[in-house]
Structures are given as structure tokens and as C-alpha cells.
Design an enzyme around this catalytic site. Structure first.
Site, PDB file in Angstrom:
ATOM      1  N   THR A 148       6.104   5.000  -5.008  1.00  0.00           N
ATOM      2  CA  THR A 148       5.873   3.582  -4.694  1.00  0.00           C
ATOM      3  C   THR A 148       6.799   2.710  -5.534  1.00  0.00           C
ATOM      4  O   THR A 148       7.479   1.814  -5.021  1.00  0.00           O
ATOM      5  CB  THR A 148       4.393   3.208  -4.935  1.00  0.00           C
ATOM      6  N   GLN A 172       7.696  13.580   0.791  1.00  0.00           N
ATOM      7  CA  GLN A 172       7.035  14.743   1.394  1.00  0.00           C
ATOM      8  C   GLN A 172       7.968  15.951   1.534  1.00  0.00           C
ATOM      9  O   GLN A 172       7.518  17.008   1.969  1.00  0.00           O
ATOM     10  CB  GLN A 172       6.469  14.373   2.777  1.00  0.00           C
ATOM     11  N   CYS A 231      -3.421   6.284   1.691  1.00  0.00           N
ATOM     12  CA  CYS A 231      -3.134   4.919   1.244  1.00  0.00           C
ATOM     13  C   CYS A 231      -3.675   3.878   2.207  1.00  0.00           C
ATOM     14  O   CYS A 231      -3.830   2.725   1.855  1.00  0.00           O
ATOM     15  CB  CYS A 231      -1.633   4.728   1.085  1.00  0.00           C
TER      16      CYS A 231
HETATM   17  N1  PMP Z   1       6.227   7.788   0.482  1.00  0.00           N
HETATM   18  C1  PMP Z   1       5.622   8.751   1.165  1.00  0.00           C
HETATM   19  C2  PMP Z   1       6.292   9.346   2.347  1.00  0.00           C
HETATM   20  C3  PMP Z   1       4.356   9.206   0.767  1.00  0.00           C
HETATM   21  O1  PMP Z   1       3.741  10.173   1.457  1.00  0.00           O
HETATM   22  C4  PMP Z   1       3.742   8.624  -0.376  1.00  0.00           C
HETATM   23  C5  PMP Z   1       2.376   9.076  -0.837  1.00  0.00           C
HETATM   24  N2  PMP Z   1       1.418   9.184   0.163  1.00  0.00           N
HETATM   25  C6  PMP Z   1       4.432   7.608  -1.058  1.00  0.00           C
HETATM   26  C7  PMP Z   1       5.679   7.223  -0.595  1.00  0.00           C
HETATM   27  C8  PMP Z   1       3.848   6.939  -2.268  1.00  0.00           C
HETATM   28  O2  PMP Z   1       3.722   7.850  -3.318  1.00  0.00           O
HETATM   29  P1  PMP Z   1       2.868   7.477  -4.614  1.00  0.00           P
HETATM   30  O3  PMP Z   1       1.514   7.111  -4.118  1.00  0.00           O
HETATM   31  O4  PMP Z   1       2.887   8.714  -5.433  1.00  0.00           O
HETATM   32  O5  PMP Z   1       3.552   6.322  -5.267  1.00  0.00           O
END
Ligand code: PMP
Length: 382
Positions: A72, A180, A329
């Protein structure tokens, strides 16, 4: 006990990573940026070793790896960090896709509200976007193209290699969200031409709360990103704040393990996928895979089951398998998955779709028993 099948939300940390981190927590006190004593020096050695391990996984120089709190933050820096450069050059056009993670979509939306022109490319019904459609949108004002490598909901691999090759000689930044795919599609990622790459450690058996933004040098120059948060000079000011040494160490260890074991992980994931598909085929259930089977990562299946509400299935089979119907999320909202909407699936079909994602350390026999029970529950729900 329920089998965990939500690795795309967060994968179980590898025990070898935990052991290494515990050792750091117990034996390494201090701040990696302290210059006046051995404690600082020792912490710095751990951090720089981890940077090398990330670099080796991606086949890039360690100096191009910047630690962040996760994908993020990395996505935000890669996009928002270009504002100064955009002001200077007048390039204020961004191209992305409608199936990106919210960490990209919301950031780009924010940019759109602040004077940027944003184009969204949608996938076809198989969940894949077309590289040509992206390239057609490119013009003299294009600042950035941001496309994910693998979609978190469907597991569909996007044509980032083709897009990267097209953009390589142009004055346009290419950002790939590889959250991913990192640690899984190892050879593919090494082969992609990009300027910026984001990912999180917890999707690849490392700890939560740490990740990286990779900034590739072109003609000796890093991409023109500037900090979006201010503080110390850690990570060249790009991600200021005390470096979490044990998290970084654990992340590095996870990268080392991925470098050594990705082929075995891939073979295991394929075996699990084959088993799940065979069981679905034999169950007599009417189902369909949502996503381009020719371009699927081996650790994800998004499936539609005829007449079975995903909410009902998830709740009534919870004791057997822990699954989801999309991204964690956005799971607090009951609106249908925007990824499946973009694939032009009907609301009813989206309601009947679930995501299974798996990875290292799954006991295939226990999974077989529990998935059998889930399928029985699904049949009762039809
Ligand atoms: N990008 C993708 C494609 C994700 O799958 C995720 C997590 N679901 C994120 C960004 C964000 O990752 P994080 O929550 O570890 O910051």
C-alpha cells in the site's frame, strides 16, 4: 480444524522466517541508522543483507530496493511521489486498469481529483487486460502506466511483460504492483522491464507490515519519485522512520527462501490446483472458473458455483475451509466485487463466486478431506 485457503489475503509466515526474526529480536537491539556503536552497525548488517536477498530474488542491484511498510505504501509512493516531476514536465496523464487493488485505484482517483487525467483499461470477460488497449491510450502527456502483475481476486496474470517492452524506450514510467506474484512468478518477474515495482512480504511467507518499492535505474538515474511523508533520511527519505530491523530481516529471509524454493512451491501449488479441479469435476456441481485458465497463477482459483450463495457457503463450510469471496481490503462492504463486475459478470453470478488461494505448508490430504466436506455443503445449498 479449518484449512486456511486465503493465502492471497495473507500467507502463513514460514517457521524459518519466524526463527530468524526471533533471533534478531532477542539478540539485536538498536537502530540500523545509529553510527556511533556496534549495535547500530550490527542492525545495519541485517538490513543490508536483507536488501541483497530481495535484490537476488528479483535479479536487480540491492541499491534499487527501498523498504516500506508494504505494498500500500509502495503504491502510494510510486504514484503520488511523481507529483513534483509532473508539475515540472506538465505530464499529467495516468493509465491504469479497473481491476487494480484499492491501494492503486484510490491513489489514482485522488490524483484525478487533483488535476490529473486518468484512463482505466478494463479486462475482457476472462479477467485479462489487453496490452494494445493500454498502448493506444498513451500520448505525449502520459506520465505513468500502472498495471498489476497478478490480480488478487482472480489470479489472472496480466500482460505486464508486453507493456513493459513497449514502454521501455519511451519517456513514460511503468509501475507494476507485483504483490501477488513476487516470490512465485520468479523468472517472469526477472524478465519484465519496469521502472517501479511494489510488493508486500506477508504474501510470500514473510512477516506482515513490511514490503518494498523497487526503483530501477535508467541511464544511472532513479525514477523521479519524491517522498510523500517527511521525517528522517531512512531509505533515502523515501520511507522515513526507524527501520524495523527484525521485519526487514524476516522479509529478506522470505526472499531467500523463495529464491531457493520457488520451483518446488510452484509444483506443489499446481498439484493442489489439479486436485481441487478434479474434485470439483467429480462432484457433479455445475461450476466455472472465473478467469483466463491459460493465464492463471497456480495458487488461486476464483470459481462460480451455480445456485450457491457465496455468503451462505462461506459461513456453513467455515469449519472445513477458510475461504473468501474477494479482497479482504473491501470485504467489509457488501457491494459486489468490482473485479468481477469489470469482467461483466452479472450480480447473481458474482454472488455465487468464491476465491480459493493456497500455498506453502498446506497438507494436501487434510485439504482433500475438508474440501470434500465443503463440496457436500455446496450441494446441499443448491
Ligand atoms: N496490491 C495487491 C495486488 C494486493 O493483493 C494487496 C493486498 N491485498 C495490496 C496491494 C496491499 O498490500 P498490503 O495490504 O500489504 O499493503
Amino acid at each position: 480444524m479449518s484449512v486456511y485457503l486465503d493465502y492471497n489475503a495473507s500467507a502463513q509466515i514460514d517457521n524459518r522466517v519466524v526463527d530468524y526474526m526471533m533471533d534478531i529480536y532477542k539478540n539485536n537491539i538498536g537502530n540500523a541508522d545509529s553510527r556511533t556503536h556496534d549495535f547500530g552497525d550490527n542492525a545495519r548488517v541485517i538490513v543490508e543483507n536483507a536488501r541483497k536477498q530481495v535484490g537476488l530474488l528479483l535479479d536487480i542491484p540491492p541499491e534499487e530496493v527501498f523498504f516500506t511498510s508494504g505494498a500500500t505504501e509502495s503504491n502510494n509512493i510510486a504514484i503520488q511521489g511523481l507529483r513534483e516531476y509532473a508539475d515540472k514536465t506538465g505530464k499529467k496523464h495516468i493509465i491504469t486498469t479497473s481491476i487494480e487493488h484499492k491501494a492503486v485505484l484510490e491513489t489514482v482517483k485522488y490524483m484525478g481529483e487533483h488535476g490529473y487525467r486518468v484512463d482505466y483499461v478494463s479486462p475482457d470477460q476472462t479477467g485479462r487486460i489487453s496490452a494494445e488497449e493500454v498502448m493506444v491510450l498513451v500520448d505525449d502527456e502520459t506520465l505513468l502506466v500502472s498495471v498489476m502483475h497478478v490480480n488478487n481476486e482472480t489470479g489472472v496474470i496480466q500482460p505486464v511483460k508486453e507493456i513493459g517492452a513497449e514502454l521501455a524506450d519511451r519517456d513514460i514510467l511503468f509501475h507494476v504492483d507485483a504483490t501477488q506474484s513476487c516470490g512465485k512468478l520468479v523468472e517472469e518477474l526477472r524478465d519484465i522491464s519496469y521502472d517501479m515495482l511494489s510488493f508486500s512480504s506477508h504474501k510470500m511467507y514473510g512477516p506482515q507490515g513490511i514490503g518494498a518499492l523497487v526503483l530501477r535505474r535508467k541511464k544511472y538515474k532513479l525514477p523521479p519519485v519524491k517522498p510523500i511523508m517527511f521525517g528522517g533520511l531512512q531509505e533515502h527519505g523515501i520511507s522515513p522512520g526507524t527501520i524495523p530491523v527484525a521485519l526487514v530481516g524476516g522479509f529478506g529471509k522470505a526472499c531467500e527462501l523463495a529464491t531457493e524454493e520457488y520451483k518446488k512451491d510452484e509444483a506443489d501449488n499446481i498439484a493442489i490446483r489439479d486436485m481441487l479441479i478434479e474434485m470439483l469435476d467429480k462432484s457433479g456441481i455445475n461450476y466455472k472458473i472465473n478467469g483466463d485458465i491459460e493465464h492463471l497463477i497456480s495458487s488461486t482459483l476464483n470459481i462460480w458455483i451455480d445456485g450457491v450463495s457465496s455468503e451462505a457457503l462461506m459461513l456453513s463450510s467455515k469449519e472445513y475451509c477458510s475461504i473468501s469471496n474477494g479482497s479482504a481490503c473491501t470485504s467489509s462492504s457488501y457491494s459486489p466485487s468490482y473485479v468481477l463486475v469489470a469482467m461483466r459478470m452479472s450480480e447473481d453470478d458474482i454472488d455465487q463466486s468464491i476465491r480459493l488461494s493456497w500455498g506453502r505448508n498446506i497438507d494436501a490430504e487434510v485439504l482433500r478431506d475438508n474440501f470434500e466436506k465443503l463440496l457436500r455443503v455446496a450441494k446441499e445449498l443448491v
